[in-house]
Design a protein around this motif. Structure first.
Motif, short mmCIF file in Angstrom:
data_model
loop_
_atom_site.label_atom_id
_atom_site.label_comp_id
_atom_site.label_asym_id
_atom_site.label_seq_id
_atom_site.Cartn_x
_atom_site.Cartn_y
_atom_site.Cartn_z
N PHE A 140 -10.41 11.73 -1.14
CA PHE A 140 -11.44 12.21 -2.06
C PHE A 140 -11.47 13.74 -2.10
CE2 PHE A 140 -15.76 13.82 -2.62
CZ PHE A 140 -16.12 13.27 -3.83
N TRP A 141 -11.43 14.36 -0.94
CA TRP A 141 -11.46 15.81 -0.88
C TRP A 141 -10.16 16.42 -1.38
CZ3 TRP A 141 -15.95 17.81 -0.85
CH2 TRP A 141 -16.99 17.24 -0.12
N ALA A 142 -9.03 15.81 -1.05
CA ALA A 142 -7.74 16.35 -1.47
C ALA A 142 -7.60 16.32 -2.99
CB ALA A 142 -6.60 15.57 -0.81
N ARG A 143 -8.12 15.26 -3.61
CA ARG A 143 -8.01 15.14 -5.07
C ARG A 143 -9.18 15.79 -5.78
NH1 ARG A 143 -5.65 8.93 -5.85
NH2 ARG A 143 -3.64 9.34 -4.81
N ARG A 144 -10.11 16.33 -5.02
CA ARG A 144 -11.26 17.04 -5.56
C ARG A 144 -12.05 16.19 -6.56
NH1 ARG A 144 -10.72 22.41 -4.18
NH2 ARG A 144 -8.61 23.04 -3.51
N GLY A 145 -12.23 14.93 -6.21
CA GLY A 145 -12.99 14.05 -7.09
C GLY A 145 -12.55 12.61 -6.97
N THR A 146 -12.85 11.83 -7.99
CA THR A 146 -12.71 10.38 -7.92
C THR A 146 -11.42 9.85 -8.55
OG1 THR A 146 -13.92 10.09 -10.01
CG2 THR A 146 -15.22 10.15 -7.98
N ARG A 147 -10.50 10.72 -8.92
CA ARG A 147 -9.28 10.25 -9.56
C ARG A 147 -8.53 9.27 -8.66
NH1 ARG A 147 -4.27 12.08 -9.13
NH2 ARG A 147 -4.98 13.96 -8.01
N GLY A 148 -8.16 8.13 -9.24
CA GLY A 148 -7.44 7.12 -8.49
C GLY A 148 -8.29 6.41 -7.45
N THR A 185 -18.12 1.29 9.25
CA THR A 185 -19.27 1.16 8.35
C THR A 185 -19.83 2.53 7.98
OG1 THR A 185 -19.94 -1.08 8.96
CG2 THR A 185 -21.69 0.41 8.25
N VAL A 186 -19.99 3.40 8.98
CA VAL A 186 -20.51 4.74 8.71
C VAL A 186 -19.61 5.48 7.73
CG1 VAL A 186 -21.00 7.00 9.73
CG2 VAL A 186 -21.71 4.91 10.93
N LEU A 187 -18.30 5.46 7.97
CA LEU A 187 -17.37 6.18 7.10
C LEU A 187 -17.26 5.54 5.72
CD1 LEU A 187 -14.48 7.07 9.60
CD2 LEU A 187 -16.36 8.53 8.81
N ASP A 188 -17.27 4.20 5.68
CA ASP A 188 -17.17 3.51 4.38
C ASP A 188 -18.38 3.79 3.51
OD1 ASP A 188 -14.75 2.47 5.14
OD2 ASP A 188 -15.55 0.51 5.71
N LEU A 189 -19.56 3.79 4.11
CA LEU A 189 -20.77 4.07 3.33
C LEU A 189 -20.81 5.53 2.90
CD1 LEU A 189 -23.46 1.94 5.24
CD2 LEU A 189 -22.30 1.42 3.07
N LEU A 190 -20.32 6.42 3.77
CA LEU A 190 -20.23 7.83 3.39
C LEU A 190 -19.29 8.00 2.20
CD1 LEU A 190 -20.65 10.86 3.80
CD2 LEU A 190 -18.85 10.80 5.55
N TYR A 191 -18.15 7.32 2.25
CA TYR A 191 -17.18 7.40 1.15
C TYR A 191 -17.78 6.85 -0.15
CZ TYR A 191 -12.90 6.47 -1.51
OH TYR A 191 -11.94 6.42 -2.49
N ALA A 192 -18.45 5.71 -0.05
CA ALA A 192 -19.09 5.14 -1.25
C ALA A 192 -20.13 6.10 -1.80
CB ALA A 192 -19.72 3.79 -0.91
N GLY A 193 -20.88 6.76 -0.92
CA GLY A 193 -21.87 7.72 -1.36
C GLY A 193 -21.25 8.93 -2.03
N LEU A 195 -18.38 8.97 -3.68
CA LEU A 195 -17.93 8.54 -5.00
C LEU A 195 -19.10 8.43 -5.98
CD1 LEU A 195 -15.28 5.78 -4.17
CD2 LEU A 195 -14.87 8.14 -4.87
N ARG A 196 -20.18 7.86 -5.50
CA ARG A 196 -21.35 7.69 -6.39
C ARG A 196 -21.91 9.05 -6.81
NH1 ARG A 196 -26.95 4.31 -5.02
NH2 ARG A 196 -27.99 4.78 -7.01
N HIS A 197 -22.01 9.96 -5.86
CA HIS A 197 -22.54 11.29 -6.17
C HIS A 197 -21.62 12.02 -7.15
CE1 HIS A 197 -24.49 15.16 -5.66
NE2 HIS A 197 -23.32 15.69 -5.39
N ALA A 198 -20.31 11.94 -6.92
CA ALA A 198 -19.36 12.63 -7.79
C ALA A 198 -19.40 12.06 -9.20
CB ALA A 198 -17.95 12.52 -7.21
N ARG A 199 -19.49 10.76 -9.34
CA ARG A 199 -19.53 10.15 -10.67
C ARG A 199 -20.84 10.45 -11.38
NH1 ARG A 199 -15.82 5.01 -11.56
NH2 ARG A 199 -14.02 5.77 -10.40
N SER A 200 -21.92 10.46 -10.61
CA SER A 200 -23.22 10.80 -11.20
C SER A 200 -23.23 12.24 -11.70
CB SER A 200 -24.32 10.58 -10.17
OG SER A 200 -25.57 11.00 -10.67
N THR A 201 -22.66 13.14 -10.90
CA THR A 201 -22.58 14.54 -11.29
C THR A 201 -21.72 14.71 -12.54
OG1 THR A 201 -22.84 15.26 -8.99
CG2 THR A 201 -21.91 16.86 -10.54
#
Length: 210
Positions: A140-148, A185-193, A195-201
């Motif tokens: 996510f950080w390397a691609r600077r967003g949700t691409r792929g 679980t902690v990392l998966d929920l962080l990742y989902a969050g 993605l959600r924040h980036a798409r909302s933005t």
């Protein structure tokens, strides 16, 4: 309970793999980090073949189906992956892929040699799952967003890991599985969050420009 949790995990991970193929083809990239993909393919193909030799059971069938779906993700990596490594030529990119997949098989065989087939399957699965959780965030950080990437992949991966975490960590009483599963679980929920924040933005920015 055991069968139910196994079914939930099997279905959730199948969703992850199918969605990775769909997203990869649609966005012309690959949707699973290379090291995670290689370790998964090595694990699923090895334990799938071993299960056939030892006497096939439902998990063996699931492992083989997952390995076939992994091939689909590997195809997207081979077709589109070099664009993610702009500094590598074709030969270097191919070498990186071969080295990563070869190392993944070596790692899986070392687990089997050290712990035996049954315990190695659990230890390796939870360790590579934790690595995958971290690598998705890194992607996510390397691609600077949700691409792929896709929230469905994030949520399905979380559920697919949570079910065996409960099975091995709570039902079978493995502190190793419980601890690593909770970290996943902690990392998966962080990742989902993320993605959600980036798409909302992104949606807010698009609506503001329209």
């Amino acid at each position: 309970m055991v069968l139910l949790l196994a079914m939930v995990s099997g279905l959730a991970w199948t969703v992850v793999y199918v969605q990775c193929i769909r997203v990869g083809l649609r966005e012309r990239t690959y949707a699973m980090p290379l090291a995670a993909l290689a370790l998964n393919f090595a694990w699923e193909s090895m334990y799938g073949v071993h299960g056939l030799v030892a006497g096939a059971d439902p998990q063996t069938v699931v492992n083989l189906v997952w390995a076939l779906l992994d091939v689909g993700i590997i195809v997207t990596f081979c077709r589109f992956g070099r664009a993610e490594f702009p500094g590598l030529g074709r030969g270097m990119f191919a070498g990186l892929a071969v080295l990563t997949f070869t190392a993944s098989y070596v790692v899986q065989w070392l687990f089997v040699a050290e712990f035996g087939w049954q315990d190695a399957a659990v230890y390796a699965a939870f360790l590579q799952n934790l690595l995958m959780s971290a690598l998705f965030i890194a992607m996510f950080w390397a691609r600077r967003g949700t691409r792929g990437q896709s929230p469905l992949i994030a949520v399905a991966k979380w559920i697919g890991t949570l079910a065996p975490t409960f099975l091995f960590g709570v039902v079978f009483g493995s502190s190793f599985a419980l601890g690593l599963g909770l970290l996943c679980t902690v990392l998966d929920l962080l990742y989902a969050g993320l993605l959600r924040h980036a798409r909302s933005t992104s949606r807010r920015l698009q609506s503001g420009m329209s």
